[in-house]
Scaffold this active site. Structure first.
Site, PDB file in Angstrom:
ATOM      1  N   TYR A  13      -1.795  -0.376  10.372  1.00  0.00           N
ATOM      2  CA  TYR A  13      -1.838  -0.696   8.934  1.00  0.00           C
ATOM      3  C   TYR A  13      -0.519  -0.265   8.278  1.00  0.00           C
ATOM      4  O   TYR A  13       0.058  -1.020   7.485  1.00  0.00           O
ATOM      5  CB  TYR A  13      -3.039   0.016   8.310  1.00  0.00           C
ATOM      6  CG  TYR A  13      -3.324  -0.342   6.867  1.00  0.00           C
ATOM      7  CD1 TYR A  13      -3.958  -1.540   6.523  1.00  0.00           C
ATOM      8  CD2 TYR A  13      -2.991   0.535   5.833  1.00  0.00           C
ATOM      9  CE1 TYR A  13      -4.234  -1.853   5.199  1.00  0.00           C
ATOM     10  CE2 TYR A  13      -3.264   0.231   4.511  1.00  0.00           C
ATOM     11  CZ  TYR A  13      -3.890  -0.965   4.200  1.00  0.00           C
ATOM     12  OH  TYR A  13      -4.161  -1.274   2.872  1.00  0.00           O
ATOM     13  N   SER A  15       0.856  -1.185   0.000  1.00  0.00           N
ATOM     14  CA  SER A  15       0.000   0.000   0.000  1.00  0.00           C
ATOM     15  C   SER A  15       0.893   1.236   0.000  1.00  0.00           C
ATOM     16  O   SER A  15       2.043   1.178   0.464  1.00  0.00           O
ATOM     17  CB  SER A  15      -0.866   0.018   1.270  1.00  0.00           C
ATOM     18  OG  SER A  15      -1.504   1.266   1.426  1.00  0.00           O
TER      19      SER A  15
HETATM   20  P1  NAP Z   1     -11.436  -5.931   0.121  1.00  0.00           P
HETATM   21  O1  NAP Z   1     -12.304  -5.535  -1.024  1.00  0.00           O
HETATM   22  O2  NAP Z   1     -11.833  -5.603   1.511  1.00  0.00           O
HETATM   23  O3  NAP Z   1     -11.176  -7.523  -0.008  1.00  0.00           O
HETATM   24  C1  NAP Z   1     -10.385  -8.163   0.964  1.00  0.00           C
HETATM   25  C2  NAP Z   1     -10.165  -9.606   0.538  1.00  0.00           C
HETATM   26  O4  NAP Z   1      -9.296 -10.212   1.521  1.00  0.00           O
HETATM   27  C3  NAP Z   1     -11.442 -10.439   0.517  1.00  0.00           C
HETATM   28  O5  NAP Z   1     -11.328 -11.395  -0.507  1.00  0.00           O
HETATM   29  C4  NAP Z   1     -11.436 -11.120   1.889  1.00  0.00           C
HETATM   30  O6  NAP Z   1     -12.155 -12.352   1.919  1.00  0.00           O
HETATM   31  C5  NAP Z   1      -9.948 -11.379   2.038  1.00  0.00           C
HETATM   32  N1  NAP Z   1      -9.529 -11.595   3.413  1.00  0.00           N
HETATM   33  C6  NAP Z   1      -9.621 -10.751   4.482  1.00  0.00           C
HETATM   34  N2  NAP Z   1      -9.112 -11.324   5.587  1.00  0.00           N
HETATM   35  C7  NAP Z   1      -8.681 -12.556   5.209  1.00  0.00           C
HETATM   36  C8  NAP Z   1      -8.082 -13.639   5.903  1.00  0.00           C
HETATM   37  N3  NAP Z   1      -7.798 -13.567   7.208  1.00  0.00           N
HETATM   38  N4  NAP Z   1      -7.789 -14.765   5.218  1.00  0.00           N
HETATM   39  C9  NAP Z   1      -8.071 -14.874   3.884  1.00  0.00           C
HETATM   40  N5  NAP Z   1      -8.639 -13.864   3.176  1.00  0.00           N
HETATM   41  C10 NAP Z   1      -8.940 -12.733   3.838  1.00  0.00           C
HETATM   42  O7  NAP Z   1      -9.958  -5.333  -0.056  1.00  0.00           O
HETATM   43  P2  NAP Z   1      -9.195  -4.697  -1.308  1.00  0.00           P
HETATM   44  O8  NAP Z   1      -9.412  -3.241  -1.296  1.00  0.00           O
HETATM   45  O9  NAP Z   1      -9.464  -5.489  -2.537  1.00  0.00           O
HETATM   46  O10 NAP Z   1      -7.696  -4.921  -0.806  1.00  0.00           O
HETATM   47  C11 NAP Z   1      -6.851  -5.964  -1.272  1.00  0.00           C
HETATM   48  C12 NAP Z   1      -5.443  -5.668  -0.777  1.00  0.00           C
HETATM   49  O11 NAP Z   1      -5.021  -4.410  -1.292  1.00  0.00           O
HETATM   50  C13 NAP Z   1      -5.318  -5.576   0.748  1.00  0.00           C
HETATM   51  O12 NAP Z   1      -4.116  -6.164   1.176  1.00  0.00           O
HETATM   52  C14 NAP Z   1      -5.301  -4.084   1.003  1.00  0.00           C
HETATM   53  O13 NAP Z   1      -4.626  -3.764   2.206  1.00  0.00           O
HETATM   54  C15 NAP Z   1      -4.570  -3.592  -0.228  1.00  0.00           C
HETATM   55  N6  NAP Z   1      -4.810  -2.191  -0.528  1.00  0.00           N
HETATM   56  C16 NAP Z   1      -6.044  -1.740  -0.863  1.00  0.00           C
HETATM   57  C17 NAP Z   1      -6.233  -0.390  -1.150  1.00  0.00           C
HETATM   58  C18 NAP Z   1      -7.557   0.196  -1.554  1.00  0.00           C
HETATM   59  O14 NAP Z   1      -7.634   1.413  -1.730  1.00  0.00           O
HETATM   60  N7  NAP Z   1      -8.607  -0.600  -1.741  1.00  0.00           N
HETATM   61  C19 NAP Z   1      -5.147   0.493  -1.052  1.00  0.00           C
HETATM   62  C20 NAP Z   1      -3.919   0.005  -0.693  1.00  0.00           C
HETATM   63  C21 NAP Z   1      -3.754  -1.343  -0.439  1.00  0.00           C
HETATM   64  P3  NAP Z   1     -13.778 -12.362   2.220  1.00  0.00           P
HETATM   65  O15 NAP Z   1     -14.426 -11.759   1.009  1.00  0.00           O
HETATM   66  O16 NAP Z   1     -14.111 -13.799   2.398  1.00  0.00           O
HETATM   67  O17 NAP Z   1     -13.991 -11.513   3.432  1.00  0.00           O
END
Ligand code: NAP
Length: 246
Positions: free
Chosen positions: A159, A146
């Protein structure tokens, strides 16, 4: 050399692929020919929908529930994948949580869970797949970090620490396995349109120099690029609409 990656015959594990960024990565890896494991935590219907989309386009995929913060669950997942698809060639450590907390309301439990799900998970999954990659002298590992690994971000210091730790893992592993045909890189998104971004989307988009949130597909494109490139390792690729210029 083809500029269109061909992952036919490769097996890819994408953690947290039931929605958001992980889902987009699973879809592009399948499009490139990989058999894809859609890991998720609790949303079975959404994970199965990703699998169905891949199979509907002629690809191979399975859904696999596992809490990636749990070493026993990770070991069982890797065993299941190896039994169904064979050894894992591509690992994308994407699963993550963003529990928004200010300095005054951040608890020890929030800190521990965030480090376990965002950082320890990447260690557990990497350790589980590395022996096979080293034996076959080919592997691709991508850690989804991130902008908060280096900037202050909007979630909290727990985080920040988890994502900075992932960047440390990325550089540490990359040098140790470079001679064995394995690359380890990080892709660092900021403000991508997923469930994690929550409300106030317009306000958040206004902070981005490009004037909008990023899409999961734009993060997936950068992920596929680092997987395709055998000479790039130990890097962090920012996908952030120019936010590092402000
Ligand atoms: P999201 O839409 O909240 O999706 C999170 C995913 O992680 C879901 O598939 C969830 O599964 C899974 N998950 C959560 N806890 C878990 C666990 N303990 N074991 C296995 N799977 C788990 O998040 P996103 O925005 O796509 O983010 C994906 C990655 O990008 C993350 O690492 C996040 O920190 C990073 N990121 C995101 C952003 C942003 O702006 N969105 C920015 C920077 C970094 P379920 O659906 O079953 O709950």
């Amino acid at each position: 050399m083809s500029l269109h990656p061909d992952l036919t015959g490769r097996v890819a594990l994408v953690t947290g692929a039931s929605r958001g960024i992980g889902k987009a990565i699973a879809l592009v890896l399948a499009e490139a020919g990989a058999a894809v494991v859609v890991n998720y935590h609790s949303r079975t219907t959404q994970a199965q929908a990703v699998v169905d989309a891949i199979r509907g386009s002629g690809g191979r995929a399975i859904a696999c529930a596992a809490d990636v913060a749990d070493s026993g669950a990770v070991a069982a997942m890797v065993r299941q994948v190896e039994a169904e698809f064979g050894p894992i060639d591509v690992l994308v450590n994407n699963a993550g949580i963003g529990i928004a907390r200010g300095l005054d309301d951040l608890s020890e439990a929030d800190f521990d869970r965030t480090i376990a799900v965002n950082l320890k998970s990447a260690f557990l999954c990497t350790q589980a797949v590395l022996p096979g990659m080293r034996a076959r002298r080919w592997g691709r590992i991508v850690n989804i970090t991130s902008g908060a690994a280096r900037g202050s971000g909007i979630v909290g210091v727990h985080y920040n620490a988890s994502k900075a730790g992932m960047e440390g893992l990325t550089r540490g592993y990359s040098t140790r396995v470079a001679k064995e045909g394995i690359t380890v890189n990080a892709v660092a998104p900021s403000l991508i349109e997923t469930d994690m971004i929550g409300d106030n989307r317009q306000e958040r988009a206004a902070r981005v120099p490009l004037g909008r949130l990023g899409t999961p597909e734009e993060v997936a494109q950068a992920t596929l690029m680092v997987i395709s490139n055998a000479y790039m390792t130990g890097q962090t690729i920012q996908v952030n609409g120019g936010m590092h210029f402000i």
